[in-house]
Scaffold this motif. Structure first.
Motif, PDB file in Angstrom:
ATOM      1  N   TYR A  32       0.623  -1.128  -0.022  1.00  0.00           N
ATOM      2  CA  TYR A  32      -0.015  -0.169  -0.005  1.00  0.00           C
ATOM      3  C   TYR A  32       0.618   1.253   0.030  1.00  0.00           C
ATOM      4  N   ALA A  33       0.544   2.457  -0.771  1.00  0.00           N
ATOM      5  CA  ALA A  33       0.754   3.573  -0.737  1.00  0.00           C
ATOM      6  C   ALA A  33       0.271   4.156   0.664  1.00  0.00           C
ATOM      7  N   MET A  34       0.699   5.170   1.153  1.00  0.00           N
ATOM      8  CA  MET A  34       0.326   5.678   2.442  1.00  0.00           C
ATOM      9  C   MET A  34       0.423   7.271   2.085  1.00  0.00           C
ATOM     10  N   GLY A  35      -0.911   7.837   2.952  1.00  0.00           N
ATOM     11  CA  GLY A  35      -0.965   9.202   2.883  1.00  0.00           C
ATOM     12  C   GLY A  35      -1.261  10.109   4.042  1.00  0.00           C
ATOM     13  N   TRP A  36      -0.934  11.127   4.343  1.00  0.00           N
ATOM     14  CA  TRP A  36      -1.256  11.954   5.357  1.00  0.00           C
ATOM     15  C   TRP A  36      -2.110  13.040   4.740  1.00  0.00           C
ATOM     16  N   PHE A  37      -3.440  13.116   5.456  1.00  0.00           N
ATOM     17  CA  PHE A  37      -4.085  14.410   5.302  1.00  0.00           C
ATOM     18  C   PHE A  37      -4.670  15.072   6.786  1.00  0.00           C
ATOM     19  N   ARG A  38      -4.953  16.417   6.475  1.00  0.00           N
ATOM     20  CA  ARG A  38      -5.526  16.937   7.728  1.00  0.00           C
ATOM     21  C   ARG A  38      -6.854  17.721   7.381  1.00  0.00           C
ATOM     22  N   GLN A  39      -7.502  18.010   8.504  1.00  0.00           N
ATOM     23  CA  GLN A  39      -8.919  18.772   8.374  1.00  0.00           C
ATOM     24  C   GLN A  39      -8.929  19.611   9.670  1.00  0.00           C
ATOM     25  N   ALA A  40      -8.924  20.819   9.311  1.00  0.00           N
ATOM     26  CA  ALA A  40      -9.155  21.994  10.171  1.00  0.00           C
ATOM     27  C   ALA A  40     -10.536  22.250  10.378  1.00  0.00           C
ATOM     28  N   PRO A  41     -11.240  22.877  11.501  1.00  0.00           N
ATOM     29  CA  PRO A  41     -12.714  22.949  11.853  1.00  0.00           C
ATOM     30  C   PRO A  41     -13.283  23.972  10.542  1.00  0.00           C
ATOM     31  N   GLY A  42     -14.201  23.508  10.125  1.00  0.00           N
ATOM     32  CA  GLY A  42     -15.046  24.067   9.048  1.00  0.00           C
ATOM     33  C   GLY A  42     -14.281  24.279   7.520  1.00  0.00           C
ATOM     34  N   LYS A  43     -13.273  23.381   7.417  1.00  0.00           N
ATOM     35  CA  LYS A  43     -12.549  23.389   6.154  1.00  0.00           C
ATOM     36  C   LYS A  43     -12.544  22.093   5.635  1.00  0.00           C
TER      37      LYS A  43
END
Length: 122
Positions: A32-43
């Motif tokens: 598997y390829a691996m990724g990191w994502f992020r999510q800020a409030p309201g975005k």
């Protein structure tokens, strides 16, 4: 069934560092390829970094280049995100993801962790 568990988030002052870890189980990690994502409030959830199955190729969103480093340890079934020189704008819930093809889009990944909170104070 693939399971992903993130750890390492927390509260840090601007300029500080954190290292996120994501443990993988259920299938052959090196497939598997691996990724990191992020999510800020309201975005929207945004791409942070990815790494190919072998670790030979990585890619980053421009805003973290030179500050964040993604790496993987295939024998340990773990992917890492080393975050240095943190800024308040880095505050978000960080998610790791696994997929067949590395890419900067959420649709590239079929499996997601539950997320870990990173808060950077000014």
């Amino acid at each position: 069934q693939v399971q992903l568990v993130e750890s390492g988030g927390g509260l840090v002052q601007a300029g500080g560092s954190l290292r996120l870890s994501c443990g993988f189980s259920g299938r052959a990690f090196s497939d598997y390829a691996m990724g990191w994502f992020r999510q800020a409030p309201g975005k929207e959830r945004e791409f942070v970094a990815f790494i190919t199955w072998s670790g030979s190729s990585t890619n980053y969103v421009d805003s973290v280049k030179g500050r964040f480093t993604i790496s993987r340890d295939n024998p340990k079934n773990t992917v890492y995100l080393q975050m240095n020189s943190l800024k308040p704008d880095d505050t978000a819930v960080y998610y790791c993801a696994a997929g067949w093809v590395a890419g900067p889009y959420t649709s590239s990944y079929g499996y997601w962790g539950q997320g870990t909170q990173v808060t950077v104070s000014s």
